[in-house]
Design a protein around this motif. Structure first.
Motif, PDB file in Angstrom:
ATOM      1  N   LEU A 225       0.836  -1.207   0.000  1.00 29.88           N
ATOM      2  CA  LEU A 225       0.000   0.000   0.000  1.00 29.88           C
ATOM      3  C   LEU A 225       0.871   1.258   0.000  1.00 29.88           C
ATOM      4  CD1 LEU A 225      -2.821  -1.082   2.463  1.00 29.88           C
ATOM      5  CD2 LEU A 225      -3.078  -0.620   0.012  1.00 29.88           C
ATOM      6  N   VAL A 226       1.956   1.229   0.768  1.00 29.10           N
ATOM      7  CA  VAL A 226       2.873   2.373   0.771  1.00 29.10           C
ATOM      8  C   VAL A 226       3.426   2.584  -0.634  1.00 29.10           C
ATOM      9  CG1 VAL A 226       5.071   3.269   1.650  1.00 29.10           C
ATOM     10  CG2 VAL A 226       3.483   2.073   3.207  1.00 29.10           C
ATOM     11  N   LEU A 227       3.901   1.515  -1.249  1.00 34.01           N
ATOM     12  CA  LEU A 227       4.555   1.641  -2.551  1.00 34.01           C
ATOM     13  C   LEU A 227       3.572   2.031  -3.656  1.00 34.01           C
ATOM     14  CD1 LEU A 227       6.831  -1.509  -2.228  1.00 34.01           C
ATOM     15  CD2 LEU A 227       7.513   0.877  -1.966  1.00 34.01           C
ATOM     16  N   ARG A 252       6.491  -3.443  12.854  1.00 37.70           N
ATOM     17  CA  ARG A 252       7.900  -3.873  12.771  1.00 37.70           C
ATOM     18  C   ARG A 252       8.217  -4.491  11.413  1.00 37.70           C
ATOM     19  NH1 ARG A 252       6.922  -5.852  17.972  1.00 37.70           N
ATOM     20  NH2 ARG A 252       6.647  -7.981  17.197  1.00 37.70           N
ATOM     21  N   GLN A 253       7.339  -5.382  10.987  1.00 41.48           N
ATOM     22  CA  GLN A 253       7.643  -6.109   9.747  1.00 41.48           C
ATOM     23  C   GLN A 253       7.462  -5.224   8.515  1.00 41.48           C
ATOM     24  OE1 GLN A 253       7.074 -10.197   9.214  1.00 41.48           O
ATOM     25  NE2 GLN A 253       6.217 -10.560  11.251  1.00 41.48           N
ATOM     26  N   THR A 254       6.537  -4.278   8.567  1.00 44.10           N
ATOM     27  CA  THR A 254       6.380  -3.347   7.440  1.00 44.10           C
ATOM     28  C   THR A 254       7.630  -2.481   7.306  1.00 44.10           C
ATOM     29  OG1 THR A 254       3.993  -3.284   7.807  1.00 44.10           O
ATOM     30  CG2 THR A 254       4.932  -1.521   6.464  1.00 44.10           C
ATOM     31  N   GLU A 255       8.118  -1.996   8.437  1.00 43.71           N
ATOM     32  CA  GLU A 255       9.327  -1.165   8.411  1.00 43.71           C
ATOM     33  C   GLU A 255      10.500  -1.957   7.835  1.00 43.71           C
ATOM     34  OE1 GLU A 255      10.739   0.381  12.252  1.00 43.71           O
ATOM     35  OE2 GLU A 255      10.816   2.354  11.287  1.00 43.71           O
ATOM     36  N   ARG A 256      10.607  -3.234   8.229  1.00 43.00           N
ATOM     37  CA  ARG A 256      11.686  -4.091   7.729  1.00 43.00           C
ATOM     38  C   ARG A 256      11.559  -4.288   6.221  1.00 43.00           C
ATOM     39  NH1 ARG A 256      11.191  -9.111  11.027  1.00 43.00           N
ATOM     40  NH2 ARG A 256      11.093  -7.622  12.746  1.00 43.00           N
ATOM     41  N   LYS A 257      10.339  -4.527   5.752  1.00 46.31           N
ATOM     42  CA  LYS A 257      10.135  -4.761   4.312  1.00 46.31           C
ATOM     43  C   LYS A 257      10.427  -3.507   3.487  1.00 46.31           C
ATOM     44  CE  LYS A 257       6.601  -8.344   4.927  1.00 46.31           C
ATOM     45  NZ  LYS A 257       7.074  -9.516   4.182  1.00 46.31           N
ATOM     46  N   LEU A 258      10.067  -2.342   4.022  1.00 47.62           N
ATOM     47  CA  LEU A 258      10.329  -1.102   3.277  1.00 47.62           C
ATOM     48  C   LEU A 258      11.823  -0.795   3.256  1.00 47.62           C
ATOM     49  CD1 LEU A 258       7.281   1.034   4.476  1.00 47.62           C
ATOM     50  CD2 LEU A 258       7.670   0.132   2.174  1.00 47.62           C
ATOM     51  N   ALA A 259      12.537  -1.259   4.271  1.00 47.56           N
ATOM     52  CA  ALA A 259      14.008  -1.215   4.299  1.00 47.56           C
ATOM     53  C   ALA A 259      14.590   0.176   4.059  1.00 47.56           C
ATOM     54  CB  ALA A 259      14.562  -2.223   3.276  1.00 47.56           C
ATOM     55  N   GLY A 260      13.890   1.180   4.513  1.00 54.04           N
ATOM     56  CA  GLY A 260      14.429   2.534   4.425  1.00 54.04           C
ATOM     57  C   GLY A 260      14.378   3.150   3.039  1.00 54.04           C
ATOM     58  N   TYR A 261      13.762   2.455   2.098  1.00 53.81           N
ATOM     59  CA  TYR A 261      13.750   2.950   0.710  1.00 53.81           C
ATOM     60  C   TYR A 261      12.893   4.199   0.555  1.00 53.81           C
ATOM     61  CZ  TYR A 261      12.871   3.048  -4.306  1.00 53.81           C
ATOM     62  OH  TYR A 261      12.749   3.439  -5.612  1.00 53.81           O
ATOM     63  N   ARG A 263      11.477   7.485   2.063  1.00 50.91           N
ATOM     64  CA  ARG A 263      11.729   8.414   3.162  1.00 50.91           C
ATOM     65  C   ARG A 263      10.724   9.550   3.090  1.00 50.91           C
ATOM     66  NH1 ARG A 263      17.100   7.646   5.361  1.00 50.91           N
ATOM     67  NH2 ARG A 263      17.936   5.812   4.297  1.00 50.91           N
ATOM     68  N   ALA A 264       9.995   9.733   4.170  1.00 53.10           N
ATOM     69  CA  ALA A 264       8.992  10.796   4.226  1.00 53.10           C
ATOM     70  C   ALA A 264       8.687  11.060   5.682  1.00 53.10           C
ATOM     71  CB  ALA A 264       7.717  10.363   3.502  1.00 53.10           C
ATOM     72  N   PRO A 265       8.310  12.297   6.004  1.00 47.98           N
ATOM     73  CA  PRO A 265       7.988  12.602   7.404  1.00 47.98           C
ATOM     74  C   PRO A 265       6.835  11.756   7.934  1.00 47.98           C
ATOM     75  CG  PRO A 265       7.631  14.523   5.969  1.00 47.98           C
ATOM     76  CD  PRO A 265       8.229  13.456   5.126  1.00 47.98           C
ATOM     77  N   GLN A 266       5.962  11.287   7.034  1.00 48.64           N
ATOM     78  CA  GLN A 266       4.829  10.455   7.470  1.00 48.64           C
ATOM     79  C   GLN A 266       5.302   9.144   8.085  1.00 48.64           C
ATOM     80  OE1 GLN A 266       4.990  12.168   4.671  1.00 48.64           O
ATOM     81  NE2 GLN A 266       2.999  13.000   4.096  1.00 48.64           N
ATOM     82  N   LEU A 267       6.431   8.608   7.563  1.00 55.10           N
ATOM     83  CA  LEU A 267       6.926   7.302   8.018  1.00 55.10           C
ATOM     84  C   LEU A 267       7.834   7.505   9.226  1.00 55.10           C
ATOM     85  CD1 LEU A 267       7.637   5.930   4.454  1.00 55.10           C
ATOM     86  CD2 LEU A 267       5.871   5.072   5.984  1.00 55.10           C
ATOM     87  N   ASP A 268       7.207   7.604  10.401  1.00 53.98           N
ATOM     88  CA  ASP A 268       7.970   7.839  11.630  1.00 53.98           C
ATOM     89  C   ASP A 268       8.734   6.569  12.025  1.00 53.98           C
ATOM     90  OD1 ASP A 268       5.320   6.714  12.110  1.00 53.98           O
ATOM     91  OD2 ASP A 268       5.811   6.858  14.238  1.00 53.98           O
TER      92      ASP A 268
END
Ligand code: ZN
Length: 299
Positions: A225-227, A252-261, A263-268
């Motif tokens: 959904l993020v992508l 936790r797992q969503t953050e891991r899957k996105l892997a920092g790719y 970057r936005a202020p929304q993604l705390d």
């Protein structure tokens, strides 16, 4: 200003919530009826709105947030008609058949789009330009609201049927979707969890390894959904999400899957502000249905 009156229906698999509200959402009259066949439900629906209109004022429009599958394309000749629903008697039934006698605009959308709109307007999605609301319960579905309107293509979205990777060594359950087997709904909806383990996650006591397994599938959707939509927030509701620890594991797992790719202020960091529980609980659907009706009254 005299407010127009909106008729609203939240049509669920077990009950219909009927409401007459002012366009600011204030409910004047509300009723619940059990979902049976259209022949049994529709006369009660008509009777409720006839009586409410007589008691208050003529209705300006209707908003319907319904279970499906249902045709939600306003340009279609079968707009508002149930399509392939396995629910006995409902395939081919049409909300216009019962609401047409009032001679006012009728807006029909899915239950999940209605809930997404309700959460955007008055719940945990307030202030978002783009909001994705997902329910993980008997089924799985996502409504994406952009600038106050649910998005769709030629039909409503079917996020529950994307196929997350499954490691058969870790999770030998082949999935319960009659179409796809191990799609997201076939792996992580309530009936799939009970088919796999005999009980819900909550009844099992939310054992961490089981919570992490289900969270991984749900996180596959969250990251997608993020992508795909870059929403300002993701809301995850529905009965399965009430399992202790599940929402945290999805973060936790969503953050891991996105892997920092992305970057936005929304993604705390930790996604505690980004992935949240609903704010309206059971009231999201009817709130959204009223808003659907208000939008229709303006058109
Ligand atoms: Zn499926």
């Amino acid at each position: 200003m005299v407010q127009r009156l909106i008729g609203a229906i939240e049509a669920g698999g077990t009950k219909f919530v009927l409401a007459v509200a002012r366009e600011d959402g204030t409910i004047l009259q509300e009723a619940r009826i059990a979902t049976r066949t259209p022949d049994q439900c529709f006369p009660e629906v008509a009777q409720f709105f006839r009586a409410a209109a007589a008691a208050h004022a003529p209705l300006a429009s209707f908003g319907v947030a319904s279970f499906g599958p249902i045709d939600i394309n306003p340009a279609s000749s079968t707009y508002g008609t149930f399509t392939t629903t396995p629910k006995p008697g409902w395939a081919g039934a049409r909300f216009h058949d019962v609401l047409g006698e009032f001679g006012v605009p009728i807006a029909v959308d899915t239950d999940v789009n209605g809930a997404a709109l309700g959460e955007w307007l008055k719940g945990a999605g307030q202030g978002c330009t783009t909001l994705a609301y997902t329910t993980v319960g008997t089924g799985i579905g996502t409504g994406v609201v952009h600038k106050g309107k649910p998005l769709m293509g030629f039909s409503h979205y079917e996020s529950g049927h994307i196929q997350p990777p499954r490691d058969a060594a870790v999770d030998p359950f082949a999935g319960s979707c009659p179409f796809h087997g191990d799609c997201l709904e076939g792996l992580a909806a309530g009936p799939a969890i009970e088919a796999r383990w005999g009980q819900s996650l909550s009844e099992l006591g939310s054992p961490p390894e089981k919570v992490e397994l289900i969270a991984g599938y749900i996180a596959h959707l969250a990251a997608s959904l993020v992508l795909l939509h870059m929403p300002d927030r993701l809301i995850f509701g529905g009965g399965v999400m009430k399992a202790p620890g599940l929402l945290q594991a999805v973060r936790r797992q969503t953050e891991r899957k996105l892997a920092g790719y992305v970057r936005a202020p929304q993604l705390d960091p930790g996604l505690e502000q980004y992935i949240v529980a609903p704010g309206l609980g059971d009231h999201a659907g009817i709130t959204g249905a009223i808003e659907l009706g208000r939008i229709a009254a303006d058109q």
